[in-house]
Design a protein around this motif. Structure first.
Motif, PDB file in Angstrom:
ATOM      1  N   PHE A  83      16.132  13.922  -3.936  1.00  0.00           N
ATOM      2  CA  PHE A  83      17.033  14.969  -3.488  1.00  0.00           C
ATOM      3  C   PHE A  83      16.147  16.087  -2.961  1.00  0.00           C
ATOM      4  N   ALA A  84      15.870  16.051  -1.665  1.00  0.00           N
ATOM      5  CA  ALA A  84      14.872  16.944  -1.072  1.00  0.00           C
ATOM      6  C   ALA A  84      15.265  18.409  -1.194  1.00  0.00           C
ATOM      7  N   SER A  85      16.539  18.736  -1.010  1.00  0.00           N
ATOM      8  CA  SER A  85      16.959  20.136  -1.070  1.00  0.00           C
ATOM      9  C   SER A  85      16.753  20.727  -2.465  1.00  0.00           C
ATOM     10  N   LYS A  86      16.827  19.899  -3.487  1.00  0.00           N
ATOM     11  CA  LYS A  86      16.629  20.345  -4.863  1.00  0.00           C
ATOM     12  C   LYS A  86      15.216  20.047  -5.371  1.00  0.00           C
ATOM     13  N   ARG A  87      14.456  19.328  -4.566  1.00  0.00           N
ATOM     14  CA  ARG A  87      13.104  18.877  -4.926  1.00  0.00           C
ATOM     15  C   ARG A  87      13.125  18.114  -6.259  1.00  0.00           C
ATOM     16  N   ILE A  88      14.015  17.119  -6.314  1.00  0.00           N
ATOM     17  CA  ILE A  88      14.154  16.277  -7.494  1.00  0.00           C
ATOM     18  C   ILE A  88      13.833  14.839  -7.105  1.00  0.00           C
ATOM     19  N   ALA A  89      12.972  14.217  -7.890  1.00  0.00           N
ATOM     20  CA  ALA A  89      12.656  12.800  -7.733  1.00  0.00           C
ATOM     21  C   ALA A  89      13.265  12.061  -8.915  1.00  0.00           C
ATOM     22  N   LEU A  90      14.121  11.077  -8.627  1.00  0.00           N
ATOM     23  CA  LEU A  90      14.826  10.363  -9.681  1.00  0.00           C
ATOM     24  C   LEU A  90      14.321   8.925  -9.757  1.00  0.00           C
ATOM     25  N   PHE A  91      14.001   8.501 -10.956  1.00  0.00           N
ATOM     26  CA  PHE A  91      13.578   7.128 -11.211  1.00  0.00           C
ATOM     27  C   PHE A  91      14.633   6.445 -12.054  1.00  0.00           C
ATOM     28  N   VAL A  92      15.024   5.233 -11.684  1.00  0.00           N
ATOM     29  CA  VAL A  92      15.919   4.415 -12.498  1.00  0.00           C
ATOM     30  C   VAL A  92      15.030   3.377 -13.160  1.00  0.00           C
ATOM     31  N   HIS A  93      14.774   3.573 -14.453  1.00  0.00           N
ATOM     32  CA  HIS A  93      13.849   2.716 -15.174  1.00  0.00           C
ATOM     33  C   HIS A  93      14.588   1.624 -15.949  1.00  0.00           C
ATOM     34  N   GLY A  94      14.041   0.421 -15.880  1.00  0.00           N
ATOM     35  CA  GLY A  94      14.526  -0.669 -16.716  1.00  0.00           C
ATOM     36  C   GLY A  94      14.011  -0.465 -18.129  1.00  0.00           C
ATOM     37  N   CYS A  95      14.890  -0.616 -19.095  1.00  0.00           N
ATOM     38  CA  CYS A  95      14.520  -0.375 -20.495  1.00  0.00           C
ATOM     39  C   CYS A  95      13.413  -1.314 -20.961  1.00  0.00           C
ATOM     40  N   PHE A  96      13.450  -2.566 -20.528  1.00  0.00           N
ATOM     41  CA  PHE A  96      12.445  -3.546 -20.939  1.00  0.00           C
ATOM     42  C   PHE A  96      11.068  -3.196 -20.377  1.00  0.00           C
ATOM     43  N   TRP A  97      10.983  -2.937 -19.087  1.00  0.00           N
ATOM     44  CA  TRP A  97       9.688  -2.743 -18.429  1.00  0.00           C
ATOM     45  C   TRP A  97       9.057  -1.399 -18.736  1.00  0.00           C
ATOM     46  N   HIS A  98       9.880  -0.381 -18.976  1.00  0.00           N
ATOM     47  CA  HIS A  98       9.348   0.970 -19.158  1.00  0.00           C
ATOM     48  C   HIS A  98       9.486   1.469 -20.589  1.00  0.00           C
ATOM     49  N   ARG A  99       9.881   0.578 -21.508  1.00  0.00           N
ATOM     50  CA  ARG A  99       9.856   0.779 -22.961  1.00  0.00           C
ATOM     51  C   ARG A  99      10.739   1.919 -23.445  1.00  0.00           C
ATOM     52  N   HIS A 100      12.018   1.836 -23.130  1.00  0.00           N
ATOM     53  CA  HIS A 100      12.988   2.776 -23.669  1.00  0.00           C
ATOM     54  C   HIS A 100      13.252   2.434 -25.130  1.00  0.00           C
ATOM     55  N   ASP A 101      13.680   3.408 -25.912  1.00  0.00           N
ATOM     56  CA  ASP A 101      13.975   3.167 -27.330  1.00  0.00           C
ATOM     57  C   ASP A 101      15.410   2.682 -27.489  1.00  0.00           C
ATOM     58  N   CYS A 102      15.673   1.485 -27.015  1.00  0.00           N
ATOM     59  CA  CYS A 102      17.013   0.904 -27.152  1.00  0.00           C
ATOM     60  C   CYS A 102      16.871  -0.600 -27.397  1.00  0.00           C
ATOM     61  N   ASP A 103      17.997  -1.285 -27.492  1.00  0.00           N
ATOM     62  CA  ASP A 103      17.989  -2.713 -27.812  1.00  0.00           C
ATOM     63  C   ASP A 103      17.398  -3.573 -26.695  1.00  0.00           C
ATOM     64  N   LYS A 104      17.409  -3.087 -25.459  1.00  0.00           N
ATOM     65  CA  LYS A 104      16.907  -3.882 -24.336  1.00  0.00           C
ATOM     66  C   LYS A 104      15.382  -3.944 -24.287  1.00  0.00           C
ATOM     67  N   ALA A 105      14.711  -3.056 -24.991  1.00  0.00           N
ATOM     68  CA  ALA A 105      13.256  -2.987 -24.934  1.00  0.00           C
ATOM     69  C   ALA A 105      12.621  -3.908 -25.976  1.00  0.00           C
ATOM     70  N   THR A 106      12.962  -5.179 -25.893  1.00  0.00           N
ATOM     71  CA  THR A 106      12.376  -6.150 -26.804  1.00  0.00           C
ATOM     72  C   THR A 106      10.985  -6.535 -26.314  1.00  0.00           C
ATOM     73  N   SER A 107      10.202  -7.132 -27.173  1.00  0.00           N
ATOM     74  CA  SER A 107       8.868  -7.596 -26.788  1.00  0.00           C
ATOM     75  C   SER A 107       8.831  -9.118 -26.840  1.00  0.00           C
ATOM     76  N   PRO A 108       8.233  -9.739 -25.838  1.00  0.00           N
ATOM     77  CA  PRO A 108       8.118 -11.202 -25.848  1.00  0.00           C
ATOM     78  C   PRO A 108       7.280 -11.680 -27.033  1.00  0.00           C
ATOM     79  N   ALA A 109       7.626 -12.838 -27.555  1.00  0.00           N
ATOM     80  CA  ALA A 109       6.925 -13.382 -28.721  1.00  0.00           C
ATOM     81  C   ALA A 109       5.641 -14.100 -28.329  1.00  0.00           C
ATOM     82  N   SER A 110       5.555 -14.593 -27.097  1.00  0.00           N
ATOM     83  CA  SER A 110       4.348 -15.294 -26.670  1.00  0.00           C
ATOM     84  C   SER A 110       3.462 -14.365 -25.858  1.00  0.00           C
TER      85      SER A 110
END
Length: 169
Positions: A83-110
Motif C-alpha cells: 500500500f504505497a500511499s500508506k507505506r505498508i508492506a503486507l506479507f501473507v505467511h503460511g503457518c507451516f513455513w514461517h512457524r506461526h504458533d498454531c496447529d498448522k505449524a507442525t514439524s515433519p517427523a523425518s
C-alpha cells in the motif's frame, strides 16, 4: 481478425503467443516425468505467489476499498501486497513455513535436522526483511494463513492493521 488453419500436433503455428499455446506449455511443465522423485515434484508444486490465503487477503482488502500493488520486487522480501500511499508492506505467511504458533505449524517427523534448519532460515529471513523495510521507511504487516479462513475476521484484521491510522512512534 485473421483465421489460421489448424496445424497437426507438434507443428509450428503462427499463433505462438496464443493462450492455447501457453496453456499447453503450462500443462506439460506440471507433469511428474521431468522430476527425479515424487517428493521433488511435490515440493515444486508449493507456490509462493497467488496462494489461496493471499487471494483471500486481496479480496478482503479490495472489498474494504484498499488499493494495492502485488509482489513489488524492488522492496526487501517482495511483499505480497504493498500500500504505497500508506507505506505498508503486507506479507501473507503460511503457518507451516514461517512457524506461526498454531496447529498448522507442525514439524515433519523425518529428516528433522534439515527441516529445523530450513524453518530457522525462513524465520531469520523474515526478520531481516522486516528490519530492512523499516529502515526504508515502510511499515511491515504480517497476516497468517490461519487468520484468512474467516472472511469477517480477516476484514477486521485488515481494518485494524491497514485501514486505521498508524500510532505515532
Amino acid at each position: 481478425m485473421a483465421v489460421y488453419p489448424a496445424t497437426p500436433t507438434g507443428a509450428c503455428s503462427k499463433r505462438t503467443g496464443s493462450k492455447l499455446a501457453k496453456r499447453s506449455a503450462r500443462s506439460r511443465s506440471k507433469t511428474k516425468e521431468g522430476y527425479p522423485s515424487l517428493r521433488s515434484w511435490t515440493m515444486a508444486q508449493v507456490r509462493s505467489k497467488n496462494t489461496k490465503p493471499e487471494i483471500a487477503v486481496r479480496k478482503a482488502a479490495h472489498a474494504l476499498g484498499l488499493r494495492f500493488r502485488l509482489h513489488r520486487k524492488s522492496l526487501p522480501g517482495t511483499p505480497d501486497l504493498t500500500f504505497a500511499s500508506k507505506r505498508i508492506a503486507l506479507f501473507v505467511h503460511g503457518c507451516f513455513w514461517h512457524r506461526h504458533d498454531c496447529d498448522k505449524a507442525t514439524s515433519p517427523a523425518s529428516n528433522v535436522e534439515y527441516w529445523t534448519a530450513k524453518f530457522d532460515r525462513n524465520v531469520r529471513r523474515d526478520a531481516r526483511n522486516a528490519t530492512d523495510l523499516r529502515k526504508a521507511g515502510w511499515r511491515c504487516v504480517r497476516i497468517w494463513e490461519c487468520e484468512t479462513k474467516d472472511a469477517k475476521k480477516l476484514a477486521g484484521i485488515l481494518r485494524r492493521k491497514i485501514a486505521s491510522k498508524p500510532k505515532a512512534l
